[in-house]
Design an enzyme around this catalytic site. Structure first.
Site, PDB file in Angstrom:
ATOM      1  N   HIS A   1       0.855  -1.193   0.000  1.00 11.10           N
ATOM      2  CA  HIS A   1       0.000   0.000   0.000  1.00 11.10           C
ATOM      3  C   HIS A   1       0.879   1.227   0.000  1.00 11.10           C
ATOM      4  CE1 HIS A   1      -3.627   2.254   2.046  1.00 11.10           C
ATOM      5  NE2 HIS A   1      -3.001   2.999   1.133  1.00 11.10           N
TER       6      HIS A   1
ATOM      7  N   HIS B   1       1.259   4.836  -2.611  1.00 15.05           N
ATOM      8  CA  HIS B   1       0.853   5.568  -3.820  1.00 15.05           C
ATOM      9  C   HIS B   1       2.117   6.202  -4.384  1.00 15.05           C
ATOM     10  CE1 HIS B   1      -3.451   5.429  -2.532  1.00 15.05           C
ATOM     11  NE2 HIS B   1      -2.867   5.315  -1.343  1.00 15.05           N
TER      12      HIS B   1
ATOM     13  N   HIS C   1      -9.537   1.077  -0.883  1.00 13.06           N
ATOM     14  CA  HIS C   1      -9.450   1.778   0.392  1.00 13.06           C
ATOM     15  C   HIS C   1     -10.838   1.731   1.037  1.00 13.06           C
ATOM     16  CE1 HIS C   1      -5.704   3.270  -1.155  1.00 13.06           C
ATOM     17  NE2 HIS C   1      -5.514   4.146  -0.195  1.00 13.06           N
TER      18      HIS C   1
ATOM     19  N   GLU D   1     -10.806   3.777   6.330  1.00  9.10           N
ATOM     20  CA  GLU D   1      -9.689   4.652   6.743  1.00  9.10           C
ATOM     21  C   GLU D   1     -10.295   5.722   7.652  1.00  9.10           C
ATOM     22  OE1 GLU D   1      -7.854   6.835   3.516  1.00  9.10           O
ATOM     23  OE2 GLU D   1      -6.185   7.543   4.780  1.00  9.10           O
TER      24      GLU D   1
ATOM     25  N   ASP E   1       1.919   4.131   2.612  1.00  5.93           N
ATOM     26  CA  ASP E   1       0.871   4.973   2.019  1.00  5.93           C
ATOM     27  C   ASP E   1       1.478   6.083   1.140  1.00  5.93           C
ATOM     28  OD1 ASP E   1      -1.757   5.548   1.456  1.00  5.93           O
ATOM     29  OD2 ASP E   1      -2.242   6.403   3.410  1.00  5.93           O
ATOM     30  N   ASP E   2       1.864   7.201   1.761  1.00  5.52           N
ATOM     31  CA  ASP E   2       2.428   8.335   1.015  1.00  5.52           C
ATOM     32  C   ASP E   2       3.673   8.805   1.760  1.00  5.52           C
ATOM     33  OD1 ASP E   2       0.170   8.870  -1.030  1.00  5.52           O
ATOM     34  OD2 ASP E   2      -0.871   8.698   0.895  1.00  5.52           O
TER      35      ASP E   2
HETATM   36  N1  LIG Z   1      -4.391   7.656   2.451  1.00  6.41           N
HETATM   37  C1  LIG Z   1      -5.094   7.832   1.327  1.00  6.41           C
HETATM   38  N2  LIG Z   1      -6.432   7.647   1.332  1.00  6.41           N
HETATM   39  C2  LIG Z   1      -7.152   7.811   0.249  1.00  6.41           C
HETATM   40  N3  LIG Z   1      -6.627   8.179  -0.924  1.00  6.41           N
HETATM   41  C3  LIG Z   1      -5.300   8.363  -0.995  1.00  6.41           C
HETATM   42  N4  LIG Z   1      -4.520   8.733  -2.024  1.00  6.41           N
HETATM   43  C4  LIG Z   1      -3.272   8.800  -1.578  1.00  6.41           C
HETATM   44  N5  LIG Z   1      -3.220   8.504  -0.276  1.00  6.41           N
HETATM   45  C5  LIG Z   1      -4.486   8.213   0.098  1.00  6.41           C
HETATM   46 ZN   LIG Z   2      -3.644   4.849   0.481  1.00  2.61          ZN
END
Ligand SMILES: Nc1ncnc2[nH]cnc12
Ligand SMILES: [Zn+2]
Length: 351
Positions: free
Chosen positions: A26, A28, A206, A209, A287-288
């Site tokens: 996971h 992006h 997703h 969350e 994630d990011d």
């Molecule tokens: N944590 C996240 N939740 C939803 N969309 C995303 N796009 C990038 N990161 C995300």
């Molecule tokens: Zn994500």
């Protein structure tokens, strides 16, 4: 799958978390755009960013919720224009992941963020795929791409995106659903995911969350998701927890993301220990990473420091990441053998 791991001294745990092989499922790719690269690409393309420098941009990464992050994330992605840009972005992530002993990465990309700006689908996919091929050859890390539909857009737009991507069907293994969760339930995308299943694409989404457990149920029952991305709200629904455990539906959990987006008041109260205790196939991911303060190993380190999880949990999380990946059984077994070797080494060093 569970196993008793050999005892490892507590002071060896941080080194073990870093050294153990793991899969990342996971992340992006647009979320790995570091401020320094954003400025370099902006200069390449003559784009003026509304920040003095990369330090000022990094200081802006203080988020109140998912939407406040997404606003900056989509703004940042605007510096990605050419195949070379996408290649360099993915190359940098894969190089970093390899140093963190990630043996396999399943990488999300958000094509609608780019096609809406006039960047062709071919540009995005070719750049990302080239970096994946190169990293496999040169660094021995395997990877695959998962195309995400933006849930704040319409299902019609998702269908258009799928059409644009189909000439590159061999370059991605599955589809996902991301972006603003609340108010955009999985049901909104029932038909496009049905079409994706007909195309033998893997399905992830997703869910849970920020959104309610009902979105996790719908991701499973309506979209037929094979994995749930985040899913941390499942702890509020006992029947859902039992189902996720019984069916071994993997959850790709992202601790630092949840902390930064204030899903939990602090990491010590994160639900991951509860998910593991409930027998769910939870995994740890970044994630990011450029926005949330760390790549996958930083997520492991922060989570374990805050919650007191032990070596047994570390083994389980890494084994879960292999189990949850979309690779063949022989690769999973090879990585599991390497995982066990890394625990034997940590045990020997503890003595
Ligand atoms: N944590 C996240 N939740 C939803 N969309 C995303 N796009 C990038 N990161 C995300
Ligand atoms: Zn994500």
């Amino acid at each position: 799958m569970t196993a008793r791991v050999p005892p490892v001294a507590a002071d060896r745990l941080p080194a073990l978390l870093a050294a153990m092989p793991k899969a990342e499922l996971h992340m992006h790719i647009e979320g790995s755009l570091e401020p320094e690269m954003a400025f370099a690409l902006a200069a390449r393309h003559g784009i003026a960013l509304p920040y003095a420098d990369s330090a000022a941009l990094r200081r802006a990464y203080a988020f109140g919720d998912l939407q406040s992050f997404l606003d900056l994330y989509y703004q940042g992605a605007a510096v990605l224009r050419t195949e070379q840009d996408f290649y360099e972005l993915a190359r940098a992530y894969l190089a970093r992941a390899a140093t963190e002993n990630v043996v396999h990465a399943e990488i999300f990309f958000d094509p609608q963020t780019h096609t809406a700006r006039g960047v062709p689908m071919a540009t995005v996919i070719r750049g990302l795929a080239r970096a994946g091929d190169e990293a496999r050859r040169e660094r021995g890390i395997s990877s695959a791409l998962i195309l995400c539909f933006l849930r704040h857009l319409s299902e019609r737009e998702a269908f258009e995106t799928l059409e644009q991507a189909l000439p590159f069907r061999d370059a991605f293994i599955g589809v996902g659903l991301d972006s603003s969760e609340r108010g955009h339930p999985p049901e909104k995308f029932a038909r496009v995911f049905a079409r994706c299943r007909e195309l033998d694409l893997h399905i992830v989404a997703h869910a849970g969350e920020e959104g309610p457990p009902a979105y996790i149920w719908a991701a499973l029952d309506v979209l037929k998701a094979e994995r749930i991305d985040h899913g941390v709200q499942a702890v509020h629904d006992a029947a859902l927890m039992q189902r996720l455990a019984r069916e071994r539906v993997p959850l790709t959990v992202c601790p630092l993301s949840n902390q930064k987006l204030q899903v939990f008041p602090d990491l010590a109260r994160h639900s991951l220990p509860q998910l593991l205790a409930g027998g769910l196939c939870a995994t740890v991911n970044s994630d990011d990473p450029a926005y949330f303060g760390g790549y996958v190993n930083a997520n492991f380190q922060a989570l374990f420091a805050a919650t007191g999880l032990d070596a047994q949990a570390a083994w389980q999380l890494a084994a879960n990441s292999f189990e949850a990946s979309f690779v063949d059984a022989s690769a999973k077994q090879r990585w599991l053998d390497r995982l066990n070797e890394s625990f034997e080494r940590a045990h020997d060093a503890s003595a």
